[in-house]
Design an enzyme around this catalytic site. Structure first.
Site, PDB file in Angstrom:
ATOM      1  N   ASP A 146       0.954  -1.169   0.054  1.00  9.74           N
ATOM      2  CA  ASP A 146       0.090  -0.021  -0.050  1.00  9.74           C
ATOM      3  C   ASP A 146       0.843   1.300  -0.122  1.00  9.74           C
ATOM      4  O   ASP A 146       2.140   1.234   0.709  1.00  9.74           O
ATOM      5  CB  ASP A 146      -0.851  -0.055   1.226  1.00  9.74           C
ATOM      6  CG  ASP A 146      -2.044   1.141   1.297  1.00  9.74           C
ATOM      7  OD1 ASP A 146      -2.764   1.232   0.525  1.00  9.74           O
ATOM      8  OD2 ASP A 146      -1.493   2.201   2.252  1.00  9.74           O
TER       9      ASP A 146
ATOM     10  N   GLU B 260       1.872  -0.469  -5.003  1.00  9.98           N
ATOM     11  CA  GLU B 260       1.014   0.717  -5.567  1.00  9.98           C
ATOM     12  C   GLU B 260       1.427   1.842  -5.677  1.00  9.98           C
ATOM     13  O   GLU B 260       1.822   2.571  -4.484  1.00  9.98           O
ATOM     14  CB  GLU B 260      -0.230   0.561  -4.262  1.00  9.98           C
ATOM     15  CG  GLU B 260      -1.426   1.542  -5.069  1.00  9.98           C
ATOM     16  CD  GLU B 260      -1.939   2.145  -3.695  1.00  9.98           C
ATOM     17  OE1 GLU B 260      -2.979   2.782  -4.013  1.00  9.98           O
ATOM     18  OE2 GLU B 260      -1.406   2.432  -2.782  1.00  9.98           O
TER      19      GLU B 260
END
Ligand code: LM2
Ligand code: CA
Length: 461
Positions: free
Chosen positions: A189, A220
């Protein structure tokens, strides 16, 4: 390196967003293994905040309290049981890990594993992290400034300093624990908000998987162009999310002519061998994290076409999104019981899901195209045909794909395949296609809900 998903060459994973570990284990055994999925991206497995106002929003899980493996999806014992049951049927688990930050400022209390915390005091005794492990507070407000994007706070989330050796070691310890438990890799993330060299230093502290090889990584990085931080800074660290492809797939579905340039390297899109691709993700389907015209399960026919094209095309490593229903409230958490615990995923007799779970991954054009993707890996597109919102192409001499947006497709095309009778994968063989001695086949698609035909060498007959 860091690009091997460790699943025998299979080519697509599914994000079972917010599913409980026990339901994921069942899905591996009852469905995903039969359809040729490589593995599952799971929601963050570590301790996170508990919010009652709003009630149990999905984004609770992006505010870590510690690296203890107790979350809304289940206990550590349930996590381990799930990883092992999935592995037994050939599926691997990729854990969504939140390494950029801990919980947001202004909050204190107890997390899902019972650890106390106080964000304003930078106190996370469950790790433990204290003030010295965080960047000094400043808020990100200018994405044109890479230093700020990496060192300041994303929506007030207490920003860890991954340049600090103790922080690196605590993160590596967490990831190594998941490797020991049998995970095959990670979705990172907010990787855009961490320095690539810090991520590299953490990756270098990781063990090989027990069976050998480096863990898989999907970072990400929301790069839609126009900002100093690019996906290219992260390709040496594993796969990188390619958010421009979400936009390209949306444009393609609305006008098939746009599919001609679905991958635009001139735009700086990520090379295929490092592009992690998807039609939508848990953020942009609810207009969080990146914009653009995103196709979601809310328009099923378009969604099936975008997904089928993505699976047929020769770009990237695929992640299928599996959602729960939500309305205008973009904070709404997964289907839950009165006590806010997550509901079981209900599977209906016809194979669809219920109780608020959408299960796009079970929709025939998506589920059955996974076998197509696996069968054609390594081949190029050929015999390309694209006119009047009707597209068709072969993948080497292994597979043929055709799709028609509107109206009736009725055309005889070169398939590049050996002669014989083939089953249409989308209709589970209800339709058959004959390829003649010169490779030609008569392709007919009616203007229905699933206007797609796909067949492969070595498929069902
Ligand atoms: C991401 N990428 O880098 C995701 O794309 C993004 O969706 C995540 O935010 C973010 N990283 C942090 O992991 C999500 C959600 C936010 C939510 C955060 C933290 O999109 O709305 O922020 O998780 O849970 C929420 C509130 C926000 C508040 C913040 C901190 O919506 O208003 O900021 O918590 O308390 C004061
Ligand atoms: Ca940061």
């Amino acid at each position: 390196e860091y690009t091997d998903p460790h699943c025998d060459g299979k080519q697509a994973i599914v994000h079972l967003f917010e599913w409980k570990w026990s339901d994921i284990a069942n899905e591996c055994e009852q469905f995903l293994s039969q359809k040729g999925f490589c593995g599952v991206q799971i929601s963050p497995a570590n301790e996170h905040i508990i919010k009652t106002n709003p009630p149990a929003p999905w984004w609770e899980r992006y505010q870590p309290i510690s690296y203890k493996l107790d979350s809304r999806s289940g206990t550590e014992a349930e996590l381990v049981d799930m990883i092992q049951r999935c592995r037994k049927v050939g599926l691997r688990i990729y854990v969504d890990v939140v390494l950029n930050h801990m919980a947001g400022l202004g909050q204190s209390g107890v997390g899902t594993a019972g650890s106390s915390f106080n964000s304003d005091n930078y106190d996370f005794p469950g790790v433990p992290f204290t003030r010295e492990h965080f960047h000094k507070h400043c808020e990100i407000n200018n994405y044109g400034d890479a230093n700020q994007v990496r060192n300041c706070y994303l929506v007030a989330l207490t920003d860890l300093d991954q340049g600090n050796e103790y922080v690196r070691n605590k993160i590596a310890e967490f990831l190594n624990r998941l490797i020991d438990l049998g995970a095959a890799g990670f979705r990172v993330d907010a990787a855009k908000h961490m320095w690539p060299q810090d991520i590299q230093a953490i990756e270098q502290k990781l063990k090989d998987l027990p069976e050998g090889g480096r863990p898989f990584f999907a970072h990400e990085v929301i790069d839609q162009g126009g900002e100093p931080i690019t996906t290219g800074e992260y390709t040496s660290l594993g796969y990188v999310t390619e958010f421009r492809y979400c936009i390209k797939l949306g444009e393609g579905v609305h006008n098939f002519g746009n599919f001609d340039n679905a991958v635009d390297y001139g735009w700086g899109m990520t090379p295929s061998d490092h592009a992690f691709v998807f039609v939508d993700n848990h953020d942009n389907q609810r207009s969080h994290g990146g914009g653009g015209h995103i196709i979601t399960h809310k328009t099923p026919r378009d969604y099936k076409m975008a997904s089928a094209f993505m699976l047929a095309n020769d770009y990237g490593f695929v992640r299928i999104m599996s959602s729960y229903e939500f309305g205008s409230n973009t904070e709404q958490g997964p289907p839950h019981n009165g006590d806010l615990s997550t509901k079981d995923v209900r599977i209906n007799a016809d194979g669809s899901c219920g109780d608020g779970w959408v299960c796009e991954h079970r929709w025939a054009p998506i589920a059955n195209m996974v076998a197509f993707r696996n069968a054609v890996v390594g081949t190029n597109k050929g015999n390309y045909y694209n006119q009047n919102n009707q597209i068709a192409f072969s993948r080497g001499n292994k597979g043929f794909f055709a799709m028609a947006r509107d109206g009736h497709m009725d055309v005889t095309l070169q398939t590049g395949l050996p002669p014989g009778q083939y089953c249409d994968l989308i209709t589970d063989c209800a339709t058959k296609i004959t390829v003649d001695g010169s490779g030609m086949a008569h392709i007919v698609i009616n203007n229905n809900e699933e206007p797609i035909v796909a067949f492969i060498v070595g498929g069902p007959t």
